[in-house]
Write an enzyme that holds these catalytic residues in place. Structure first.
Site, PDB file in Angstrom:
ATOM      1  N   TYR A 262     -10.083   3.227 -12.157  1.00 21.16           N
ATOM      2  CA  TYR A 262     -10.013   4.021 -10.920  1.00 21.16           C
ATOM      3  C   TYR A 262     -10.030   5.531 -11.155  1.00 21.16           C
ATOM      4  CZ  TYR A 262      -7.665  -0.417  -9.723  1.00 21.16           C
ATOM      5  OH  TYR A 262      -7.326  -1.729  -9.589  1.00 21.16           O
TER       6      TYR A 262
ATOM      7  N   TYR B 217       0.510  -2.428 -12.015  1.00 17.15           N
ATOM      8  CA  TYR B 217      -0.887  -2.615 -12.423  1.00 17.15           C
ATOM      9  C   TYR B 217      -1.111  -2.104 -13.844  1.00 17.15           C
ATOM     10  CZ  TYR B 217      -0.969  -3.440  -7.452  1.00 17.15           C
ATOM     11  OH  TYR B 217      -0.674  -3.921  -6.209  1.00 17.15           O
TER      12      TYR B 217
ATOM     13  N   ARG C 169      -5.806   1.359 -15.566  1.00 19.25           N
ATOM     14  CA  ARG C 169      -5.965   2.134 -14.328  1.00 19.25           C
ATOM     15  C   ARG C 169      -6.850   3.380 -14.500  1.00 19.25           C
ATOM     16  NH1 ARG C 169      -2.265   4.380 -11.745  1.00 19.25           N
ATOM     17  NH2 ARG C 169      -3.118   3.901  -9.702  1.00 19.25           N
TER      18      ARG C 169
ATOM     19  N   CYS D  32     -13.556   0.476 -29.122  1.00 18.12           N
ATOM     20  CA  CYS D  32     -14.940   0.874 -29.358  1.00 18.12           C
ATOM     21  C   CYS D  32     -15.673   0.979 -28.035  1.00 18.12           C
ATOM     22  CB  CYS D  32     -15.617  -0.126 -30.291  1.00 18.12           C
ATOM     23  SG  CYS D  32     -14.919  -0.038 -31.930  1.00 18.12           S
TER      24      CYS D  32
ATOM     25  N   GLU E 100       5.513  -5.469   2.296  1.00 20.69           N
ATOM     26  CA  GLU E 100       5.016  -6.223   1.136  1.00 20.69           C
ATOM     27  C   GLU E 100       4.546  -5.295   0.018  1.00 20.69           C
ATOM     28  OE1 GLU E 100       2.574 -10.071   1.921  1.00 20.69           O
ATOM     29  OE2 GLU E 100       1.229  -8.371   1.688  1.00 20.69           O
ATOM     30  N   PRO E 101       5.455  -4.504  -0.518  1.00 17.31           N
ATOM     31  CA  PRO E 101       5.045  -3.527  -1.527  1.00 17.31           C
ATOM     32  C   PRO E 101       4.878  -4.136  -2.907  1.00 17.31           C
ATOM     33  CG  PRO E 101       7.408  -3.420  -1.214  1.00 17.31           C
ATOM     34  CD  PRO E 101       6.904  -4.478  -0.267  1.00 17.31           C
ATOM     35  N   GLY E 102       3.919  -3.619  -3.656  1.00 12.51           N
ATOM     36  CA  GLY E 102       3.811  -3.922  -5.074  1.00 12.51           C
ATOM     37  C   GLY E 102       4.167  -2.656  -5.827  1.00 12.51           C
ATOM     38  N   ARG E 103       3.202  -1.736  -5.833  1.00 14.91           N
ATOM     39  CA  ARG E 103       3.329  -0.462  -6.538  1.00 14.91           C
ATOM     40  C   ARG E 103       4.651   0.269  -6.252  1.00 14.91           C
ATOM     41  NH1 ARG E 103      -1.083   2.189  -7.852  1.00 14.91           N
ATOM     42  NH2 ARG E 103      -2.277   0.892  -6.413  1.00 14.91           N
TER      43      ARG E 103
ATOM     44  N   GLY F 192       0.790  -1.224   0.000  1.00 16.28           N
ATOM     45  CA  GLY F 192       0.000   0.000   0.000  1.00 16.28           C
ATOM     46  C   GLY F 192       0.820   1.271   0.000  1.00 16.28           C
TER      47      GLY F 192
HETATM   48  C1  LIG Z   1      -2.004  -5.915  -3.627  1.00 17.95           C
HETATM   49  C2  LIG Z   1      -1.371  -6.349  -2.379  1.00 17.95           C
HETATM   50  C3  LIG Z   1      -0.189  -5.767  -1.947  1.00 17.95           C
HETATM   51  C4  LIG Z   1       0.509  -4.656  -2.684  1.00 17.95           C
HETATM   52  O1  LIG Z   1      -0.200  -3.477  -2.721  1.00 17.95           O
HETATM   53  P1  LIG Z   1       0.528  -2.195  -3.300  1.00 17.95           P
HETATM   54  O2  LIG Z   1      -0.411  -1.076  -3.092  1.00 17.95           O
HETATM   55  O3  LIG Z   1       0.800  -2.452  -4.736  1.00 17.95           O
HETATM   56  O4  LIG Z   1       1.783  -2.013  -2.515  1.00 17.95           O
HETATM   57  C5  LIG Z   1       0.401  -6.242  -0.799  1.00 17.95           C
HETATM   58  N1  LIG Z   1      -0.167  -7.257  -0.112  1.00 17.95           N
HETATM   59  C6  LIG Z   1      -1.295  -7.845  -0.496  1.00 17.95           C
HETATM   60  C7  LIG Z   1      -1.847  -8.951   0.286  1.00 17.95           C
HETATM   61  C8  LIG Z   1      -1.948  -7.418  -1.644  1.00 17.95           C
HETATM   62  O5  LIG Z   1      -3.088  -8.006  -2.019  1.00 17.95           O
END
Ligand SMILES: *Cc1c(COP(=O)(O)O)cnc(C)c1O
Length: 418
Positions: free
Chosen positions: A308, A372, A304, A336, A265-268, A224
């Site tokens: 969103y 994403y 995105r 389209c 646990e970062p993604g973004r 997050g």
């Molecule tokens: C999606 C997700 C994340 C990553 O979220 P980001 O906003 O991309 O950092 C981390 N943990 C879990 C369990 C998720 O589902």
């Protein structure tokens, strides 16, 4: 010259990337990813939420820099294994985090001994029925959440995610009945949360860990972490964010009498800013007051904005040297669908974005698109999935080929007639 003119990505001319790989193409700068990994060094374990960008080259880069991964599906477990992650280890190289096991993912985690982070009581029972003892972690919904959009808020009572915090005692009993040790507590309140909300999570996790007791050896802050998409958005202060977590950890260690690890646990955060979607301008038109730039990527490539109302910075790599004045433009794609607009607010309201006056043949760069982006791309309108490129030390490498028209129909069959 307009600051929105950009002719290079990580030292490689945009025109060269378009010539060699075609458009639309996602381009990732490896150095930006490693920089973000290093910024998270205060945390004991960095676990990449691969759903943000699960290309094997990205996973391999993460692995080589000591980052472990999160998997939310059997497919993501296969990807992690294919990228060279071991199935088991300490810390667990791969953790399956979900609110349910589909049959395939349950069979796969049992087969390989993959660690699981359970987001429902049913997961505990189903996993317990298949294994004889061992550790699990629990994903708890702390009763509050936050995200950049209501759709990415994963805490609170409207969210399907995690074990409701009041159900923790019941889940601890279930784990015990199944001979499982609850070795970790995990909370992820949403994607693109703000720091104020994220800071509340450390306190919630500490309380939950105390409830679970001294079987807990790890706490996870979830992901997050916000990313500056708009000019002026603040950058993440990792060191400040780490403080409440470290304090919570120390209090837990005093109480439990053993070490407690902090995972993030970062993604973004790891991959958003490394990515640029390179598109080509194919048409211009005026409709009433709106001045449209139409490019060869739509929400089939980057979803995105339509999902969103997300904002992406954009810039232009002009096809010639003529000066371009800046204008307020609407940027759309080829689909389209009237919603196929990159400049829109949440709710679908079209807005404009300040950009150099674009002409057919220019390359339009949609920035901050590494998270994403490709992973949400689709074949809608029978468009092939785009190519992906990674730039390493100034050299571009194709890391996923563009789909072909044969790929689009490969799995289809026409039944015999008559
Ligand atoms: C999606 C997700 C994340 C990553 O979220 P980001 O906003 O991309 O950092 C981390 N943990 C879990 C369990 C998720 O589902």
């Amino acid at each position: 010259m307009s600051s929105l003119i950009r002719r290079e990505i990580a030292g490689v001319p945009v025109a060269e990337l378009a010539r060699d790989f075609g458009t639309p193409t996602y381009v990732y700068d490896a150095a930006t990813i490693t920089q973000r990994i290093h910024a998270l060094a205060p945390f004991d374990v960095v676990r990449f939420a691969q759903k943000a960008n699960s290309n094997l080259a990205v996973l391999d880069l993460c692995r080589r820099h000591g980052v472990v991964v999160d998997a939310v599906s059997a497919g993501e477990i296969h990807r992690a294994l294919a990228a060279g992650y071991q199935a088991q280890g300490d810390p667990a190289p791969i953790v399956y985090t979900a609110d349910l096991f589909d049959r395939e993912s349950l069979a796969l985690v049992v087969e390989h001994g993959i660690a699981v982070n359970c987001g429902s009581a049913d997961m505990i029972d189903q996993y317990g029925a298949e294994v004889s003892g061992g550790d699990i972690t629990l994903r708890i919904n702390p009763g509050f959440g936050h995200g950049h959009s209501q759709k990415t808020n994963t805490g609170g009572d409207h969210s399907k995610h995690g074990i409701w915090y009041e159900d923790l005692p019941d889940c601890l009993r279930r784990a015990e009945r199944n001979g499982l040790r609850v070795a970790g507590i995990h909370v992820h309140i949403g994607s693109g949360a703000d720091l104020e909300h994220l800071a509340l999570v450390a306190g919630a996790v500490e309380k939950l860990a105390l409830e679970a007791g001294d079987q807990v050896h790890a706490i996870s802050a979830g992901g997050g972490l916000p990313v500056p998409y708009r000019p002026g958005d603040p950058s993440m202060n990792v060191d400040a964010y780490f403080v409440p977590w470290d304090e919570a950890r120390k209090r837990l260690e005093d109480k439990f009498g053993h070490a407690v690890r902090i995972e993030i646990e970062p993604g973004r955060y790891l991959v958003a800013e490394c990515g640029v979607l390179v598109t080509e301008v194919r048409a211009r038109k005026h409709q009433g007051d709106n001045d449209f730039v139409l490019v060869d990527a739509g929400f089939n490539v980057l979803a995105r904005p339509v999902m969103y109302g997300a904002y992406h910075p954009m810039s232009l790599a002009p096809c010639d040297d003529e000066p371009r004045e800046e204008k307020d433009l609407v940027v759309g794609g080829p689909l389209c669908e009237s919603g196929d607009i990159f400049t829109q607010e949440e709710g679908g309201f079209v807005r404009t974005q300040r950009l150099p006056d674009a002409k057919v043949g220019d390359l339009l760069l949609i920035e901050c698109a590494g998270a994403y982006g490709f992973v949400m791309a689709s074949n809608y309108n029978s468009k092939p999935l785009p190519a992906e490129v990674m730039i390493v030390d100034g050299k571009p490498h194709g890391i996923r080929a563009r789909q072909t028209s044969e790929d689009l129909t490969r799995l289809e069959t026409i039944p015999p007639v008559g």
